[in-house]
Motif scaffolding. Structure first.
Motif, mmCIF file in Angstrom:
data_model
loop_
_atom_site.group_PDB
_atom_site.id
_atom_site.type_symbol
_atom_site.label_atom_id
_atom_site.label_comp_id
_atom_site.label_asym_id
_atom_site.label_seq_id
_atom_site.Cartn_x
_atom_site.Cartn_y
_atom_site.Cartn_z
ATOM 1 N N THR A 42 0.843 -1.205 0.000
ATOM 2 C CA THR A 42 0.000 0.000 0.000
ATOM 3 C C THR A 42 0.871 1.246 0.000
ATOM 4 O OG1 THR A 42 -1.814 -1.141 1.107
ATOM 5 C CG2 THR A 42 -1.786 1.257 1.275
ATOM 6 N N ARG A 43 1.905 1.227 0.819
ATOM 7 C CA ARG A 43 2.835 2.379 0.866
ATOM 8 C C ARG A 43 3.472 2.583 -0.509
ATOM 9 N NH1 ARG A 43 8.300 3.620 2.629
ATOM 10 N NH2 ARG A 43 8.262 5.591 3.746
ATOM 11 N N ARG A 44 3.886 1.496 -1.136
ATOM 12 C CA ARG A 44 4.487 1.580 -2.477
ATOM 13 C C ARG A 44 3.495 2.169 -3.467
ATOM 14 N NH1 ARG A 44 5.641 -3.327 -6.704
ATOM 15 N NH2 ARG A 44 7.392 -2.399 -7.792
ATOM 16 N N HIS A 45 2.286 1.647 -3.456
ATOM 17 C CA HIS A 45 1.263 2.114 -4.393
ATOM 18 C C HIS A 45 0.915 3.583 -4.151
ATOM 19 C CE1 HIS A 45 -0.124 -2.353 -4.623
ATOM 20 N NE2 HIS A 45 0.974 -2.142 -5.315
ATOM 21 N N ASP A 46 0.948 4.017 -2.885
ATOM 22 C CA ASP A 46 0.617 5.411 -2.574
ATOM 23 C C ASP A 46 1.703 6.385 -3.032
ATOM 24 O OD1 ASP A 46 -1.754 4.565 -1.475
ATOM 25 O OD2 ASP A 46 -1.111 4.776 0.613
ATOM 26 N N LEU A 47 2.935 5.934 -3.135
ATOM 27 C CA LEU A 47 4.023 6.805 -3.589
ATOM 28 C C LEU A 47 3.989 7.046 -5.098
ATOM 29 C CD1 LEU A 47 7.059 5.405 -1.569
ATOM 30 C CD2 LEU A 47 6.092 7.698 -1.387
ATOM 31 N N ILE A 48 3.476 6.087 -5.833
ATOM 32 C CA ILE A 48 3.579 6.142 -7.292
ATOM 33 C C ILE A 48 2.831 7.327 -7.915
ATOM 34 C CG2 ILE A 48 3.012 4.879 -9.415
ATOM 35 C CD1 ILE A 48 3.906 2.344 -7.841
ATOM 36 N N PRO A 49 1.608 7.672 -7.491
ATOM 37 C CA PRO A 49 0.963 8.848 -8.104
ATOM 38 C C PRO A 49 1.787 10.127 -7.925
ATOM 39 C CG PRO A 49 -0.652 7.551 -6.915
ATOM 40 C CD PRO A 49 0.696 6.971 -6.582
ATOM 41 N N ASN A 50 2.418 10.295 -6.769
ATOM 42 C CA ASN A 50 3.264 11.476 -6.562
ATOM 43 C C ASN A 50 4.478 11.444 -7.483
ATOM 44 O OD1 ASN A 50 1.576 12.383 -4.520
ATOM 45 N ND2 ASN A 50 2.730 11.340 -2.928
ATOM 46 N N LEU A 51 5.048 10.271 -7.674
ATOM 47 C CA LEU A 51 6.193 10.112 -8.562
ATOM 48 C C LEU A 51 5.802 10.461 -9.999
ATOM 49 C CD1 LEU A 51 9.169 8.962 -8.429
ATOM 50 C CD2 LEU A 51 8.183 6.817 -9.243
ATOM 51 N N VAL A 52 4.661 9.928 -10.425
ATOM 52 C CA VAL A 52 4.179 10.196 -11.792
ATOM 53 C C VAL A 52 3.863 11.679 -11.959
ATOM 54 C CG1 VAL A 52 2.264 9.776 -13.388
ATOM 55 C CG2 VAL A 52 3.340 7.864 -12.209
ATOM 56 N N GLU A 53 3.219 12.275 -10.971
ATOM 57 C CA GLU A 53 2.855 13.691 -11.050
ATOM 58 C C GLU A 53 4.102 14.571 -11.125
ATOM 59 O OE1 GLU A 53 0.162 16.382 -11.864
ATOM 60 O OE2 GLU A 53 -0.356 14.294 -11.489
ATOM 61 N N ARG A 86 -0.072 0.420 -11.815
ATOM 62 C CA ARG A 86 -0.403 0.666 -10.410
ATOM 63 C C ARG A 86 -1.855 0.287 -10.135
ATOM 64 N NH1 ARG A 86 -3.414 4.113 -7.538
ATOM 65 N NH2 ARG A 86 -2.772 4.506 -5.385
ATOM 66 N N THR A 87 -2.763 0.684 -11.041
ATOM 67 C CA THR A 87 -4.181 0.351 -10.870
ATOM 68 C C THR A 87 -4.371 -1.160 -10.821
ATOM 69 O OG1 THR A 87 -4.839 2.385 -11.990
ATOM 70 C CG2 THR A 87 -6.482 0.621 -11.874
ATOM 71 N N GLY A 88 -3.711 -1.870 -11.721
ATOM 72 C CA GLY A 88 -3.801 -3.335 -11.724
ATOM 73 C C GLY A 88 -3.265 -3.938 -10.443
ATOM 74 N N ALA A 89 -2.158 -3.388 -9.937
ATOM 75 C CA ALA A 89 -1.558 -3.912 -8.704
ATOM 76 C C ALA A 89 -2.461 -3.657 -7.501
ATOM 77 C CB ALA A 89 -0.182 -3.281 -8.485
ATOM 78 N N THR A 116 12.797 3.694 -2.816
ATOM 79 C CA THR A 116 13.856 2.717 -2.562
ATOM 80 C C THR A 116 13.676 2.065 -1.202
ATOM 81 O OG1 THR A 116 15.430 3.899 -3.957
ATOM 82 C CG2 THR A 116 16.350 2.396 -2.334
ATOM 83 N N SER A 117 13.409 2.885 -0.201
ATOM 84 C CA SER A 117 13.178 2.367 1.153
ATOM 85 C C SER A 117 11.973 1.429 1.181
ATOM 86 C CB SER A 117 12.970 3.540 2.117
ATOM 87 O OG SER A 117 12.561 3.095 3.373
ATOM 88 N N THR A 118 10.924 1.823 0.488
ATOM 89 C CA THR A 118 9.710 1.007 0.453
ATOM 90 C C THR A 118 9.955 -0.302 -0.270
ATOM 91 O OG1 THR A 118 8.331 2.979 0.548
ATOM 92 C CG2 THR A 118 7.295 0.979 -0.289
ATOM 93 N N GLU A 119 10.707 -0.266 -1.375
ATOM 94 C CA GLU A 119 11.013 -1.500 -2.104
ATOM 95 C C GLU A 119 11.741 -2.488 -1.187
ATOM 96 O OE1 GLU A 119 9.947 -2.405 -4.969
ATOM 97 O OE2 GLU A 119 9.278 -0.518 -5.850
ATOM 98 N N ASN A 120 12.666 -1.969 -0.377
ATOM 99 C CA ASN A 120 13.376 -2.839 0.564
ATOM 100 C C ASN A 120 12.422 -3.426 1.600
ATOM 101 O OD1 ASN A 120 15.853 -2.433 -0.681
ATOM 102 N ND2 ASN A 120 16.346 -0.669 0.587
ATOM 103 N N ARG A 121 11.507 -2.618 2.093
ATOM 104 C CA ARG A 121 10.528 -3.105 3.072
ATOM 105 C C ARG A 121 9.604 -4.154 2.466
ATOM 106 N NH1 ARG A 121 8.553 2.444 6.115
ATOM 107 N NH2 ARG A 121 10.597 3.071 6.854
ATOM 108 N N VAL A 122 9.204 -3.917 1.217
ATOM 109 C CA VAL A 122 8.363 -4.902 0.523
ATOM 110 C C VAL A 122 9.112 -6.227 0.407
ATOM 111 C CG1 VAL A 122 7.337 -5.515 -1.713
ATOM 112 C CG2 VAL A 122 6.935 -3.252 -0.759
ATOM 113 N N ALA A 123 10.386 -6.159 0.050
ATOM 114 C CA ALA A 123 11.179 -7.384 -0.112
ATOM 115 C C ALA A 123 11.283 -8.155 1.206
ATOM 116 C CB ALA A 123 12.574 -7.045 -0.639
ATOM 117 N N PHE A 124 11.538 -7.452 2.304
ATOM 118 C CA PHE A 124 11.635 -8.117 3.607
ATOM 119 C C PHE A 124 10.287 -8.705 4.031
ATOM 120 C CE2 PHE A 124 15.427 -5.293 4.359
ATOM 121 C CZ PHE A 124 16.346 -6.323 4.380
#
Length: 200
Positions: free
Chosen positions: A49-60, A80-83, A141-149
């Motif tokens: 959820t944290r990862r998905h929430d960051l993406i709209p800001n990144l795209v914007e 992102r919508t599919g995920a 990057t931080s979120t990707e690491n958290r997702v992996a763990f």
């Protein structure tokens, strides 16, 4: 009643008690392991959820600099919508093979589209220098690491549960009480196992 009959009854009673104790212990072990992987998925769910929430800001943020890359930005948004949709299905039934395979595929597609966006963004020096983009990339990057763990913890819990439900004699209980298999969350492509490089 003779001594032999009493001995037989005592032996039968001991066997019944032993079988009942084994059944209760095996059932409770399956429930504990199922609860463990449900809990582990809940932790993964938070990070996704944290990862998905960051993406709209990144795209914007990227939109202001990457006017000629509309297709790339649209692909990230669609992925992102599919995920998010796949995550909602998996959230309602963690471990269910169909839902987890759907989530794995959707997260793989999102990782690929993010990788393309970040690769294209290298061509935009002003975007790379943007403080907002730098902060977002660090958070991603931080979120990707958290997702992996979190995903690894979930997969470990699924492995423990599946081992318990598939080994004899607990597999007899698993079948009788509908403890179905749990599916791990796996990204199949080796290059997708790594978090995208989001350094700017």
């Amino acid at each position: 009643m003779g001594t032999a009959a009493v001995v037989v009854l005592v032996v039968l009673a001991v066997v019944v008690v032993a079988v009942a104790a084994w059944a209760v212990s095996g059932y409770n072990g399956l429930v504990r392991r199922r609860n463990n992987y449900h809990n582990a998925f809940a932790q993964t769910d938070v990070q996704l959820t944290r990862r998905h929430d960051l993406i709209p800001n990144l795209v914007e943020t990227a939109k202001g600099y990457m006017r000629h890359e509309q297709q790339t930005l649209e692909q990230v948004t669609a992925a992102r919508t599919g995920a998010v949709q796949a995550q909602e299905q998996a959230r309602s039934n963690p471990g269910e093979p169909g839902a987890m395979q759907e989530l794995s595929g959707a997260e793989s597609a999102l990782t690929q589209s993010l990788g393309r966006l970040l690769a294209v963004s290298e061509s935009y020096p002003d975007l790379k220098a943007s403080q907002n983009m730098t902060q977002l990339s660090e958070e991603l990057t931080s979120t990707e690491n958290r997702v992996a763990f979190a995903r690894q913890a979930y997969n470990d819990a699924v492995l423990s549960y599946n081992n318990k439900r598939e080994t004899f004699p607990t597999n007899l209980l698993a079948g009788a009480f509908n403890f179905g298999p749990a599916e791990p969350l796996i990204i199949e492509e080796p290059e997708q196992r790594q978090a995208p490089d989001v350094s700017f």
